[in-house]
Design a protein around this motif. Structure first.
Motif, mmCIF file in Angstrom:
data_model
loop_
_atom_site.group_PDB
_atom_site.id
_atom_site.type_symbol
_atom_site.label_atom_id
_atom_site.label_comp_id
_atom_site.label_asym_id
_atom_site.label_seq_id
_atom_site.Cartn_x
_atom_site.Cartn_y
_atom_site.Cartn_z
ATOM 1 N N SER A 295 -15.199 10.451 0.562
ATOM 2 C CA SER A 295 -15.769 11.803 0.533
ATOM 3 C C SER A 295 -15.108 12.636 1.624
ATOM 4 N N GLU A 296 -15.411 13.919 1.614
ATOM 5 C CA GLU A 296 -14.820 14.830 2.607
ATOM 6 C C GLU A 296 -15.298 14.519 4.023
ATOM 7 N N ASP A 297 -16.432 13.871 4.147
ATOM 8 C CA ASP A 297 -16.993 13.574 5.468
ATOM 9 C C ASP A 297 -16.435 12.287 6.071
ATOM 10 N N ASP A 298 -15.616 11.555 5.341
ATOM 11 C CA ASP A 298 -15.074 10.301 5.860
ATOM 12 C C ASP A 298 -14.139 10.555 7.031
ATOM 13 N N ASP A 299 -14.158 9.616 7.980
ATOM 14 C CA ASP A 299 -13.244 9.752 9.106
ATOM 15 C C ASP A 299 -11.832 9.343 8.688
ATOM 16 N N GLU A 300 -10.886 9.596 9.568
ATOM 17 C CA GLU A 300 -9.481 9.353 9.239
ATOM 18 C C GLU A 300 -9.200 7.879 8.961
ATOM 19 N N GLY A 301 -9.881 6.993 9.693
ATOM 20 C CA GLY A 301 -9.672 5.566 9.491
ATOM 21 C C GLY A 301 -10.100 5.114 8.107
ATOM 22 N N ASN A 302 -11.247 5.608 7.629
ATOM 23 C CA ASN A 302 -11.731 5.237 6.303
ATOM 24 C C ASN A 302 -10.844 5.807 5.212
ATOM 25 N N ILE A 303 -10.362 7.023 5.411
ATOM 26 C CA ILE A 303 -9.461 7.645 4.434
ATOM 27 C C ILE A 303 -8.173 6.844 4.307
ATOM 28 N N GLU A 304 -7.653 6.375 5.442
ATOM 29 C CA GLU A 304 -6.443 5.563 5.420
ATOM 30 C C GLU A 304 -6.668 4.239 4.706
ATOM 31 N N GLU A 305 -7.825 3.622 4.921
ATOM 32 C CA GLU A 305 -8.133 2.353 4.258
ATOM 33 C C GLU A 305 -8.236 2.537 2.747
ATOM 34 N N LEU A 306 -8.899 3.604 2.319
ATOM 35 C CA LEU A 306 -9.030 3.873 0.889
ATOM 36 C C LEU A 306 -7.669 4.150 0.254
ATOM 37 N N ARG A 307 -6.810 4.840 0.973
ATOM 38 C CA ARG A 307 -5.467 5.110 0.455
ATOM 39 C C ARG A 307 -4.696 3.815 0.240
ATOM 40 N N LYS A 308 -4.827 2.860 1.162
ATOM 41 C CA LYS A 308 -4.149 1.572 1.018
ATOM 42 C C LYS A 308 -4.691 0.792 -0.180
ATOM 43 N N ILE A 309 -6.002 0.876 -0.398
ATOM 44 C CA ILE A 309 -6.604 0.191 -1.542
ATOM 45 C C ILE A 309 -6.060 0.767 -2.849
ATOM 46 N N LYS A 310 -5.985 2.088 -2.930
ATOM 47 C CA LYS A 310 -5.469 2.732 -4.136
ATOM 48 C C LYS A 310 -4.003 2.376 -4.361
ATOM 49 N N MET A 311 -3.245 2.301 -3.289
ATOM 50 C CA MET A 311 -1.834 1.931 -3.390
ATOM 51 C C MET A 311 -1.698 0.499 -3.913
ATOM 52 N N LYS A 312 -2.473 -0.428 -3.360
ATOM 53 C CA LYS A 312 -2.424 -1.822 -3.807
ATOM 54 C C LYS A 312 -2.824 -1.939 -5.274
ATOM 55 N N MET A 313 -3.820 -1.200 -5.662
ATOM 56 C CA MET A 313 -4.296 -1.272 -7.038
ATOM 57 C C MET A 313 -3.231 -0.766 -8.013
ATOM 58 N N LEU A 314 -2.577 0.322 -7.674
ATOM 59 C CA LEU A 314 -1.520 0.861 -8.534
ATOM 60 C C LEU A 314 -0.331 -0.092 -8.614
ATOM 61 N N MET A 315 0.092 -0.629 -7.488
ATOM 62 C CA MET A 315 1.248 -1.523 -7.474
ATOM 63 C C MET A 315 0.948 -2.838 -8.201
ATOM 64 N N SER A 316 -0.288 -3.299 -8.148
ATOM 65 C CA SER A 316 -0.647 -4.563 -8.788
ATOM 66 C C SER A 316 -0.842 -4.419 -10.294
ATOM 67 N N TRP A 317 -1.552 -3.362 -10.724
ATOM 68 C CA TRP A 317 -2.012 -3.296 -12.099
ATOM 69 C C TRP A 317 -1.269 -2.294 -12.973
ATOM 70 N N LEU A 318 -0.470 -1.416 -12.413
ATOM 71 C CA LEU A 318 0.274 -0.467 -13.246
ATOM 72 C C LEU A 318 1.286 -1.164 -14.164
ATOM 73 N N PRO A 319 2.042 -2.181 -13.694
ATOM 74 C CA PRO A 319 2.920 -2.900 -14.630
ATOM 75 C C PRO A 319 2.159 -3.523 -15.796
ATOM 76 N N PHE A 320 0.989 -4.070 -15.520
ATOM 77 C CA PHE A 320 0.185 -4.662 -16.587
ATOM 78 C C PHE A 320 -0.273 -3.603 -17.584
ATOM 79 N N ILE A 321 -0.715 -2.447 -17.090
ATOM 80 C CA ILE A 321 -1.156 -1.373 -17.975
ATOM 81 C C ILE A 321 -0.012 -0.944 -18.893
ATOM 82 N N CYS A 322 1.221 -0.907 -18.364
ATOM 83 C CA CYS A 322 2.374 -0.486 -19.161
ATOM 84 C C CYS A 322 2.721 -1.495 -20.253
ATOM 85 N N ARG A 323 2.534 -2.768 -19.993
ATOM 86 C CA ARG A 323 3.034 -3.814 -20.890
ATOM 87 C C ARG A 323 1.942 -4.511 -21.710
#
Length: 400
Positions: A295-323
């Motif tokens: 959310s907009e109220d999250d601190d910078e540390g939490n925002i960075e953690e969520l960004r890493k989670i989204k990055m891992k999820m895309l890198m792990s599952w995007l190839p599977f979604i394509c194929r």
């Protein structure tokens, strides 16, 4: 037992198979000159093919987490599973340690150490254990749903945490089991591939031995693989658990675990089509939930953690979604659902750091999208061109 990779297929692939090929090569040279070596070669081939064909029928059973793990814990129902023989609670191993749902991140007792939590945990464990074909499956699952719904309807934070804690542990357990079964299925398919290569040898042996050998083989050895059905059941239950986590406002934990399941995503690329369809539906749901994290109220540390989670999820599952397959009899995702998921993926990519992370994800998408001839989805070309245009503008600004 922490190993998720079965030992038998590795031993077969790395030691027994090369040894067999080496032996057969030398026996083949001798069969042209000596009749005895020809008989010996056929005997060796028969025994080896029998060994190859019987392995896939036993790998799923040997990898059943409820029979492999023998450690027992107290009857708290904390992130545990029970064996098929009856009621031994087993902690699920995660990251090399014991995952205990009764403890929070600080090691203090949390909502899982209550009577109502233990009751819900037992219900979810039974749902995880019994087959869908059992008439008791729907009964126990309805009990669990009723208990979770009543906890939410009461409106107390402590009861919401009970749902979140127990569901998170159940999701973790089912995810670990699915990864084991997917690994077993991949190994079994590799073994079956070797069987196809030597199938002509087997046919020649059957001709020499007679029809009775083939009839006996068909009766006692060939059977329907058990991995696919169990894996499909687990994937459906994971979707159900994720939906229940979303209902109690704690789906972020499911997204985190799914983002870290890179091995499962890799195994899923060679899974059976029905299982792939189920995993596509689960991935689509969790991708959508990932866009709502933070959310907009999250601190910078939490925002960075969520960004890493989204990055891992895309890198792990995007190839599977394509194929992956989008279903066999009927599509898992309809046209509008596909378009919606493309927008979700574009939103997630847009939330990443521009230069490094968006480039990695879009390059990964482009590679798998162009190398998969069976589908033109997901088409992220709009977001790819948008990224190129932004990169061009940044380069111009830096050159001034």
């Amino acid at each position: 037992m922490e190993s998720a990779i079965p030992l038998a297929p590795l031993l077969l692939r790395n030691i027994l198979l090369p040894l067999f090929i080496y032996t057969d090569k030398h026996l083949l040279n001798l069969t042209n000159r000596f009749k005895l070596f020809e008989i010996l070669r056929y005997t060796v081939i028969t025994a080896f093919v029998f060994f190859l064909k019987i392995i896939p029928n036993f790998i799923p059973t040997s990898l059943n987490p409820s029979s492999d793990f023998s450690d027992s814990s107290s009857g708290s129902g904390s992130g545990s599973d029970s064996d098929s023989g009856g009621g031994i609670w087993v902690p699920f191993l995660k990251g090399g340690g014991r995952y205990n749902e009764t403890a929070d991140s600080g090691g203090n007792l949390a909502a899982g150490d209550t009577c109502i939590a233990r009751a819900l945990s037992q219900l979810l464990s039974i749902v995880n254990e019994i087959p869908v074909s059992s008439r008791k499956y729907d009964i126990v699952r309805s009990y669990a749903e009723k208990l979770m719904d009543e906890n939410i309807e009461e409106g107390y934070e402590s009861l919401r945490k009970v749902n979140a804690t127990v569901l998170s542990a159940a999701f973790s357990r089912a995810l670990g089991q699915l990864e084991l079964l997917a690994a077993a299925g991949t190994a079994a398919e590799g073994v079956r591939g070797v069987v196809v290569v030597v199938e002509i040898w087997w046919e020649r042996v059957v001709v020499k031995v007679g029809r009775y050998g083939d009839k006996a083989w068909t009766r006692f050895v060939k059977g329907k693989p058990r991995v696919a059905g169990s894996a499909e059941k687990l994937s459906a239950e994971l979707l159900w658990l994720a939906q229940k986590l979303a209902a109690c406002g704690s789906v972020d934990e499911a997204v985190r675990q799914w983002a870290s399941a890179a091995k499962l995503a890799s195994f899923a690329l060679s899974a059976q089509l029905r299982l792939q369809g189920s995993l596509v539906k689960l991935s689509a749901f969790l991708f959508k939930q990932a866009t709502c994290m933070g959310s907009e109220d999250d601190d910078e540390g939490n925002i960075e953690e969520l960004r890493k989670i989204k990055m891992k999820m895309l890198m792990s599952w995007l190839p599977f979604i394509c194929r992956a397959s989008n279903g066999t009899d009927t599509p898992i995702l309809g046209f509008h659902e596909k378009v919606e998921l493309e927008n979700v993926l574009g939103e997630l990519i847009g939330s990443l750091k521009h230069e490094e992370e968006q480039e990695k994800v879009l390059a990964l998408w482009l590679h798998h999208f162009t190398h998969c001839p069976s589908t033109d989805w997901p088409n992220l070309y709009l977001y790819y061109t948008r990224w190129c245009a932004t990169s061009r503008k940044l380069l111009i600004l830096e050159g001034r």
